[in-house]
Every structure is written in C-alpha cells, then in structure tokens.
Write a protein that holds these residues in place. Structure first.
Motif, PDB file in Angstrom:
ATOM      1  N   ARG A   6       0.836  -1.207   0.000  1.00 42.60           N
ATOM      2  CA  ARG A   6       0.000   0.000   0.000  1.00 42.60           C
ATOM      3  C   ARG A   6       0.873   1.260   0.000  1.00 42.60           C
ATOM      4  O   ARG A   6       0.579   2.227  -0.692  1.00 42.60           O
ATOM      5  N   ILE A   7       1.970   1.235   0.766  1.00 42.82           N
ATOM      6  CA  ILE A   7       2.889   2.387   0.767  1.00 42.82           C
ATOM      7  C   ILE A   7       3.461   2.583  -0.638  1.00 42.82           C
ATOM      8  O   ILE A   7       3.512   3.695  -1.155  1.00 42.82           O
ATOM      9  N   GLY A  12       3.531   5.490  -5.988  1.00 44.65           N
ATOM     10  CA  GLY A  12       3.309   5.507  -7.435  1.00 44.65           C
ATOM     11  C   GLY A  12       4.603   5.604  -8.223  1.00 44.65           C
ATOM     12  O   GLY A  12       5.531   4.834  -7.993  1.00 44.65           O
ATOM     13  N   GLU A  13       4.685   6.574  -9.111  1.00 45.36           N
ATOM     14  CA  GLU A  13       5.847   6.744  -9.994  1.00 45.36           C
ATOM     15  C   GLU A  13       6.937   7.628  -9.394  1.00 45.36           C
ATOM     16  O   GLU A  13       7.978   7.822 -10.011  1.00 45.36           O
ATOM     17  N   ILE A  14       6.699   8.160  -8.219  1.00 44.39           N
ATOM     18  CA  ILE A  14       7.698   9.013  -7.564  1.00 44.39           C
ATOM     19  C   ILE A  14       8.863   8.124  -7.126  1.00 44.39           C
ATOM     20  O   ILE A  14       8.657   7.008  -6.651  1.00 44.39           O
ATOM     21  N   SER A  15      10.079   8.614  -7.279  1.00 43.14           N
ATOM     22  CA  SER A  15      11.242   7.827  -6.864  1.00 43.14           C
ATOM     23  C   SER A  15      11.217   7.631  -5.349  1.00 43.14           C
ATOM     24  O   SER A  15      10.668   8.454  -4.613  1.00 43.14           O
ATOM     25  N   GLN A  16      11.830   6.552  -4.911  1.00 38.66           N
ATOM     26  CA  GLN A  16      11.888   6.285  -3.479  1.00 38.66           C
ATOM     27  C   GLN A  16      12.593   7.429  -2.746  1.00 38.66           C
ATOM     28  O   GLN A  16      12.172   7.835  -1.669  1.00 38.66           O
ATOM     29  N   LYS A  18      12.857  10.709  -3.536  1.00 37.88           N
ATOM     30  CA  LYS A  18      12.027  11.915  -3.415  1.00 37.88           C
ATOM     31  C   LYS A  18      10.854  11.689  -2.471  1.00 37.88           C
ATOM     32  O   LYS A  18      10.504  12.550  -1.671  1.00 37.88           O
ATOM     33  N   PHE A  19      10.238  10.525  -2.558  1.00 36.85           N
ATOM     34  CA  PHE A  19       9.097  10.206  -1.703  1.00 36.85           C
ATOM     35  C   PHE A  19       9.540  10.162  -0.241  1.00 36.85           C
ATOM     36  O   PHE A  19       8.880  10.715   0.638  1.00 36.85           O
ATOM     37  N   ALA A  20      10.678   9.519   0.008  1.00 33.12           N
ATOM     38  CA  ALA A  20      11.212   9.437   1.376  1.00 33.12           C
ATOM     39  C   ALA A  20      11.527  10.822   1.922  1.00 33.12           C
ATOM     40  O   ALA A  20      11.183  11.141   3.063  1.00 33.12           O
ATOM     41  N   GLU A  21      12.160  11.655   1.116  1.00 34.42           N
ATOM     42  CA  GLU A  21      12.486  13.018   1.544  1.00 34.42           C
ATOM     43  C   GLU A  21      11.229  13.805   1.898  1.00 34.42           C
ATOM     44  O   GLU A  21      11.200  14.541   2.883  1.00 34.42           O
ATOM     45  N   SER A  22      10.177  13.634   1.099  1.00 32.00           N
ATOM     46  CA  SER A  22       8.936  14.364   1.358  1.00 32.00           C
ATOM     47  C   SER A  22       8.295  13.963   2.683  1.00 32.00           C
ATOM     48  O   SER A  22       7.525  14.710   3.263  1.00 32.00           O
ATOM     49  N   LEU A  23       8.653  12.774   3.164  1.00 28.02           N
ATOM     50  CA  LEU A  23       8.088  12.271   4.413  1.00 28.02           C
ATOM     51  C   LEU A  23       9.082  12.341   5.575  1.00 28.02           C
ATOM     52  O   LEU A  23       8.779  11.875   6.679  1.00 28.02           O
ATOM     53  N   GLY A  24      10.264  12.884   5.309  1.00 31.42           N
ATOM     54  CA  GLY A  24      11.251  13.079   6.373  1.00 31.42           C
ATOM     55  C   GLY A  24      11.990  11.824   6.805  1.00 31.42           C
ATOM     56  O   GLY A  24      12.428  11.715   7.947  1.00 31.42           O
ATOM     57  N   ILE A  25      12.128  10.861   5.897  1.00 35.08           N
ATOM     58  CA  ILE A  25      12.895   9.650   6.198  1.00 35.08           C
ATOM     59  C   ILE A  25      13.911   9.435   5.088  1.00 35.08           C
ATOM     60  O   ILE A  25      13.851  10.083   4.042  1.00 35.08           O
TER      61      ILE A  25
END
Length: 167
Positions: A6-7, A12-16, A18-25
């Motif tokens: 689900r995560i 989706g198509e966002i790189s891991q 960039k997605f991780a950075e957006s969530l602070g991890i």
C-alpha cells in the motif's frame, strides 16, 4: 495487499528518494517499509496519510477507498474516527512488532538447538564409524582356543588354524 504494498502504491511513480524526503525519512528506510523488512511507525503513517490524502483505514488495514475526500470538516485535521483508527493501527503495529521480536528470539533458540543437534549427530556418526571399524577388525581376529587349537571366524564359518576342517 500488505502495508508495504500500500505504501508503494501511494508512492506511485515518484522515486523512493524523493518520496522518502517528502516524508522526512531516508530512502533505505522507505525501501525496508515497502519490502516489509521493517514496519513503519505511527508517526510515519500519519504523516503519509496527511501529505498524500490517503485514508488511514485503507493505509493500515486495506479497507475502504484509498484516497480520502477532502471536505471542509477534514481540511481542519483528522476526524475522531481517523484518530481512533490510527491509534488502533498503532496498537496493532506494536503488537506485530512484539510478536516479531518473540519470533526472532524463538528462531535464535531453535538455531542454537539445531546447532547442538547437528554436533550430536556428527558425534554419533563418528562413534558409529569407529564401532564398525572395530567390528571389522574383530571379525577376523583370533578367537579363544577351543580344543587346544587357534581358530578364527568370518561370521558364518569357523576355521581351525591348524588345518583341520570345521566341526
């Protein structure tokens, strides 16, 4: 569908990265969540649900619609139901983490027991091999004197070493 799947679906198509950075991890942590090498904490899940407008119920349990509808009442923050769902999910995650720790401990204990049993098996095989070799050596060894003559046995027949035929 698992929580890791689900995560990944939310990402989706966002790189891991960039997605991780957006969530602070960091990216490695996100990768571990996606492959379920580790379970995300409740802060991460709440942040993910809020930033990407994902239903907490769907994220935690895979139930209901994935996206939450942004209405005026939801724009002000999480509803009481979502807060309870998140708390329930957090409790479930803690239970799963404890269960995981217990299973890991059991696994360590079983590995040690397995190691001990393998060593015992090797020792028994060595002992068995030695007994067989000893038995082979004793198989053709001289027997006690019978009628003042030495004899030996092949296991089936007994032969007199003085040349006499078997009794």
């Amino acid at each position: 569908m698992t929580i890791g799947e689900r995560i990944k679906r939310v990402r989706g198509e966002i790189s891991q990265t960039k997605f991780a950075e957006s969530l602070g991890i960091v990216q490695r942590t996100l990768a571990n969540y996606e492959i379920e090498k580790s379970l995300p904490n409740s802060v991460f899940l709440a942040n993910l649900a809020q930033k990407y407008s994902v239903s907490s119920e769907w994220l935690l349990f895979g139930e209901g619609p994935m996206k939450r509808e942004e209405g005026p009442e939801q724009a002000r923050g999480a509803t009481q139901e979502e807060t309870q769902t998140a708390a329930s999910g957090s409790n479930e995650l803690e239970y799963l983490r404890q269960d995981n720790r217990d299973l890991r401990q059991d696994n360590r204990e079983l590995r040690l027991e397995n190691k001990d049993l393998r060593q015992e098996n090797r020792d028994l095989r060595d002992e068995n091999r030695q007994l067989r070799e000893s038995q082979k050596q004793n198989h053709f060894a001289p027997k006690t004197e019978q009628n003042d003559s030495a004899s030996y046995s092949t296991g089936k027949d007994q032969y007199d070493l003085n040349g006499a035929s078997p009794p």
